[in-house]
Design a protein around this motif. Structure first.
Motif, PDB file in Angstrom:
ATOM      1  N   ASP A  87       0.692  -1.360   0.006  1.00  0.00           N
ATOM      2  CA  ASP A  87       0.017   0.013  -0.088  1.00  0.00           C
ATOM      3  C   ASP A  87       0.711   1.173   0.029  1.00  0.00           C
ATOM      4  O   ASP A  87       0.460   2.153   0.022  1.00  0.00           O
ATOM      5  CB  ASP A  87      -0.869   0.025   1.088  1.00  0.00           C
ATOM      6  CG  ASP A  87      -0.345  -0.035   2.554  1.00  0.00           C
ATOM      7  OD1 ASP A  87       0.871  -0.684   2.653  1.00  0.00           O
ATOM      8  OD2 ASP A  87      -0.857   0.475   3.326  1.00  0.00           O
ATOM      9  N   LEU A  88       2.062   1.251  -0.107  1.00  0.00           N
ATOM     10  CA  LEU A  88       3.047   2.086  -0.071  1.00  0.00           C
ATOM     11  C   LEU A  88       3.682   2.565  -1.261  1.00  0.00           C
ATOM     12  O   LEU A  88       3.882   1.794  -2.263  1.00  0.00           O
ATOM     13  CB  LEU A  88       4.245   1.871   0.796  1.00  0.00           C
ATOM     14  CG  LEU A  88       3.979   1.681   2.326  1.00  0.00           C
ATOM     15  CD1 LEU A  88       5.432   1.453   3.035  1.00  0.00           C
ATOM     16  CD2 LEU A  88       3.325   3.152   2.842  1.00  0.00           C
ATOM     17  N   TYR A  89       3.771   3.886  -1.824  1.00  0.00           N
ATOM     18  CA  TYR A  89       4.363   4.185  -3.103  1.00  0.00           C
ATOM     19  C   TYR A  89       5.906   4.020  -2.844  1.00  0.00           C
ATOM     20  O   TYR A  89       6.358   4.096  -1.907  1.00  0.00           O
ATOM     21  CB  TYR A  89       4.308   5.759  -3.346  1.00  0.00           C
ATOM     22  CG  TYR A  89       2.645   5.872  -3.966  1.00  0.00           C
ATOM     23  CD1 TYR A  89       2.563   5.787  -5.198  1.00  0.00           C
ATOM     24  CD2 TYR A  89       1.939   6.368  -2.873  1.00  0.00           C
ATOM     25  CE1 TYR A  89       1.189   6.066  -5.651  1.00  0.00           C
ATOM     26  CE2 TYR A  89       0.351   6.656  -3.617  1.00  0.00           C
ATOM     27  CZ  TYR A  89       0.193   6.461  -4.852  1.00  0.00           C
ATOM     28  OH  TYR A  89      -1.067   6.582  -5.403  1.00  0.00           O
ATOM     29  N   TRP A  90       6.654   4.103  -3.921  1.00  0.00           N
ATOM     30  CA  TRP A  90       8.168   3.782  -3.637  1.00  0.00           C
ATOM     31  C   TRP A  90       8.576   4.931  -3.022  1.00  0.00           C
ATOM     32  O   TRP A  90       9.538   4.700  -2.209  1.00  0.00           O
ATOM     33  CB  TRP A  90       8.691   4.027  -5.326  1.00  0.00           C
ATOM     34  CG  TRP A  90      10.121   3.587  -5.392  1.00  0.00           C
ATOM     35  CD1 TRP A  90      11.147   4.560  -5.406  1.00  0.00           C
ATOM     36  CD2 TRP A  90      10.931   2.393  -5.559  1.00  0.00           C
ATOM     37  NE1 TRP A  90      12.438   4.147  -5.321  1.00  0.00           N
ATOM     38  CE2 TRP A  90      12.256   2.762  -5.607  1.00  0.00           C
ATOM     39  CE3 TRP A  90      10.651   1.120  -5.002  1.00  0.00           C
ATOM     40  CZ2 TRP A  90      13.207   1.761  -5.571  1.00  0.00           C
ATOM     41  CZ3 TRP A  90      11.603   0.162  -5.420  1.00  0.00           C
ATOM     42  CH2 TRP A  90      13.025   0.366  -5.339  1.00  0.00           C
ATOM     43  N   CYS A  91       8.363   6.211  -3.243  1.00  0.00           N
ATOM     44  CA  CYS A  91       8.824   7.258  -2.308  1.00  0.00           C
ATOM     45  C   CYS A  91       8.716   7.446  -1.086  1.00  0.00           C
ATOM     46  O   CYS A  91       9.426   8.114  -0.286  1.00  0.00           O
ATOM     47  CB  CYS A  91       8.219   8.858  -2.986  1.00  0.00           C
ATOM     48  SG  CYS A  91       6.324   8.784  -2.645  1.00  0.00           S
ATOM     49  N   GLN A 140      14.086   0.548  -0.433  1.00  0.00           N
ATOM     50  CA  GLN A 140      14.295   0.765  -1.707  1.00  0.00           C
ATOM     51  C   GLN A 140      15.477  -0.080  -2.504  1.00  0.00           C
ATOM     52  O   GLN A 140      15.314  -0.915  -3.419  1.00  0.00           O
ATOM     53  CB  GLN A 140      14.476   1.884  -1.981  1.00  0.00           C
ATOM     54  CG  GLN A 140      13.113   2.884  -2.140  1.00  0.00           C
ATOM     55  CD  GLN A 140      13.301   4.575  -2.326  1.00  0.00           C
ATOM     56  OE1 GLN A 140      14.626   4.964  -2.682  1.00  0.00           O
ATOM     57  NE2 GLN A 140      12.583   5.143  -2.236  1.00  0.00           N
ATOM     58  N   THR A 141      16.528  -0.147  -1.413  1.00  0.00           N
ATOM     59  CA  THR A 141      17.694  -1.181  -2.026  1.00  0.00           C
ATOM     60  C   THR A 141      17.448  -2.639  -1.842  1.00  0.00           C
ATOM     61  O   THR A 141      17.425  -3.306  -2.892  1.00  0.00           O
ATOM     62  CB  THR A 141      18.603  -0.728  -0.923  1.00  0.00           C
ATOM     63  OG1 THR A 141      19.259   0.679  -1.155  1.00  0.00           O
ATOM     64  CG2 THR A 141      19.952  -1.671  -1.339  1.00  0.00           C
ATOM     65  N   SER A 142      16.591  -3.026  -0.879  1.00  0.00           N
ATOM     66  CA  SER A 142      16.126  -4.626  -0.809  1.00  0.00           C
ATOM     67  C   SER A 142      15.178  -4.723  -1.969  1.00  0.00           C
ATOM     68  O   SER A 142      15.177  -5.692  -2.414  1.00  0.00           O
ATOM     69  CB  SER A 142      15.432  -4.455   0.596  1.00  0.00           C
ATOM     70  OG  SER A 142      16.337  -4.290   1.622  1.00  0.00           O
ATOM     71  N   ALA A 143      14.464  -3.800  -2.388  1.00  0.00           N
ATOM     72  CA  ALA A 143      13.238  -3.888  -3.336  1.00  0.00           C
ATOM     73  C   ALA A 143      13.956  -4.192  -4.692  1.00  0.00           C
ATOM     74  O   ALA A 143      13.792  -4.886  -5.500  1.00  0.00           O
ATOM     75  CB  ALA A 143      12.192  -2.893  -3.322  1.00  0.00           C
ATOM     76  N   LEU A 150       9.192   2.200 -11.070  1.00  0.00           N
ATOM     77  CA  LEU A 150       7.881   1.870 -11.958  1.00  0.00           C
ATOM     78  C   LEU A 150       7.271   0.514 -11.712  1.00  0.00           C
ATOM     79  O   LEU A 150       6.125   0.903 -11.725  1.00  0.00           O
ATOM     80  CB  LEU A 150       8.584   1.970 -13.578  1.00  0.00           C
ATOM     81  CG  LEU A 150       9.225   3.216 -14.093  1.00  0.00           C
ATOM     82  CD1 LEU A 150       9.786   2.856 -15.503  1.00  0.00           C
ATOM     83  CD2 LEU A 150       7.948   4.275 -14.174  1.00  0.00           C
ATOM     84  N   ASN A 151       7.907  -0.604 -11.473  1.00  0.00           N
ATOM     85  CA  ASN A 151       7.049  -1.618 -11.420  1.00  0.00           C
ATOM     86  C   ASN A 151       6.591  -1.695  -9.818  1.00  0.00           C
ATOM     87  O   ASN A 151       5.909  -2.305  -9.782  1.00  0.00           O
ATOM     88  CB  ASN A 151       7.793  -3.044 -11.698  1.00  0.00           C
ATOM     89  CG  ASN A 151       9.276  -2.982 -11.012  1.00  0.00           C
ATOM     90  OD1 ASN A 151       9.584  -2.627 -10.209  1.00  0.00           O
ATOM     91  ND2 ASN A 151      10.080  -4.108 -11.957  1.00  0.00           N
ATOM     92  N   TRP A 152       7.137  -0.982  -8.867  1.00  0.00           N
ATOM     93  CA  TRP A 152       6.687  -0.925  -7.563  1.00  0.00           C
ATOM     94  C   TRP A 152       5.340  -0.031  -7.569  1.00  0.00           C
ATOM     95  O   TRP A 152       4.371  -0.544  -6.909  1.00  0.00           O
ATOM     96  CB  TRP A 152       7.651  -0.331  -6.663  1.00  0.00           C
ATOM     97  CG  TRP A 152       7.200  -0.349  -5.482  1.00  0.00           C
ATOM     98  CD1 TRP A 152       6.658   0.597  -4.504  1.00  0.00           C
ATOM     99  CD2 TRP A 152       7.396  -1.491  -4.294  1.00  0.00           C
ATOM    100  NE1 TRP A 152       6.103   0.258  -3.219  1.00  0.00           N
ATOM    101  CE2 TRP A 152       6.813  -1.022  -2.979  1.00  0.00           C
ATOM    102  CE3 TRP A 152       8.091  -2.527  -4.196  1.00  0.00           C
ATOM    103  CZ2 TRP A 152       6.774  -1.847  -1.981  1.00  0.00           C
ATOM    104  CZ3 TRP A 152       8.103  -3.182  -3.125  1.00  0.00           C
ATOM    105  CH2 TRP A 152       7.529  -2.864  -1.978  1.00  0.00           C
ATOM    106  N   ASP A 153       5.230   0.877  -8.275  1.00  0.00           N
ATOM    107  CA  ASP A 153       4.008   1.979  -8.454  1.00  0.00           C
ATOM    108  C   ASP A 153       3.075   1.484  -9.624  1.00  0.00           C
ATOM    109  O   ASP A 153       2.654   2.463 -10.099  1.00  0.00           O
ATOM    110  CB  ASP A 153       4.527   3.101  -8.350  1.00  0.00           C
ATOM    111  CG  ASP A 153       5.382   3.703  -7.344  1.00  0.00           C
ATOM    112  OD1 ASP A 153       5.086   3.288  -6.063  1.00  0.00           O
ATOM    113  OD2 ASP A 153       5.857   4.829  -7.261  1.00  0.00           O
ATOM    114  N   SER A 154       3.203   0.116  -9.653  1.00  0.00           N
ATOM    115  CA  SER A 154       2.452  -0.306 -10.956  1.00  0.00           C
ATOM    116  C   SER A 154       0.754  -0.101 -10.904  1.00  0.00           C
ATOM    117  O   SER A 154       0.083  -0.357 -11.871  1.00  0.00           O
ATOM    118  CB  SER A 154       2.699  -1.945 -11.195  1.00  0.00           C
ATOM    119  OG  SER A 154       2.294  -2.542 -10.191  1.00  0.00           O
ATOM    120  N   SER A 155       0.177   0.466  -9.901  1.00  0.00           N
ATOM    121  CA  SER A 155      -1.021   0.528  -9.666  1.00  0.00           C
ATOM    122  C   SER A 155      -1.564   1.567 -10.830  1.00  0.00           C
ATOM    123  O   SER A 155      -2.743   1.583 -10.879  1.00  0.00           O
ATOM    124  CB  SER A 155      -1.487   0.973  -8.467  1.00  0.00           C
ATOM    125  OG  SER A 155      -1.013   2.369  -8.058  1.00  0.00           O
TER     126      SER A 155
END
Length: 130
Positions: free
Chosen positions: A41-45, A52-55, A63-68
């Motif tokens: 439920d969180l945005y990349w930011c 972010q490093t782990s992701a 881009l693909n994290w915030d794919s909603s």
């Protein structure tokens, strides 16, 4: 093979460590249920630099994290009121209901006032069938 297609046992030690840092475990990694995905439920930011490093280690980027498909909010309201127009992140006046835009008309800059007035004009034209 994409990392999303891999089972927990197929991940490298580094990938498992990164997944654990994001709140994944063997059970929710292999689950198909979106509710079991940590931090979804969180945005990349909103992720910490460590998250972010782990992701990135397990194949994500902004881009693909915030794919909603939702636009990233300009800011997040901290008032705590779940009825606040920006409680889920303010993305701009165009996302507010027309009544809310009318209320804010007098406190925004002239450029935004013009945008609101134009939108109201367009809505009126639609009502009249023009």
């Amino acid at each position: 093979m994409l990392i999303d297609d891999m089972d927990w046992g197929e991940l490298t030690d580094e990938q498992r460590k990164a997944a654990l840092a994001l709140g994944y475990n063997e059970v929710n990694w292999d689950a198909d249920d979106e509710e079991d995905i940590p931090l979804s439920d969180l945005y990349w930011c909103q992720l910490t630099p460590e998250q972010q490093t782990s992701a990135a280690t397990i194949g994500y980027n902004q881009l693909n994290w915030d794919s909603s498909g939702a636009e990233e909010p300009w800011f997040y309201c901290r008032c705590g009121d779940d009825k606040c127009h920006s409680a889920d992140g303010f993305r701009g006046l165009k996302y507010l209901p027309v009544e809310e835009q009318k209320r804010l008309y007098w406190v925004v800059e002239p450029y935004v006032q013009h945008q609101i007035a134009w939108k109201l004009y367009q809505l009126e034209q639609e009502k009249e069938g023009i």
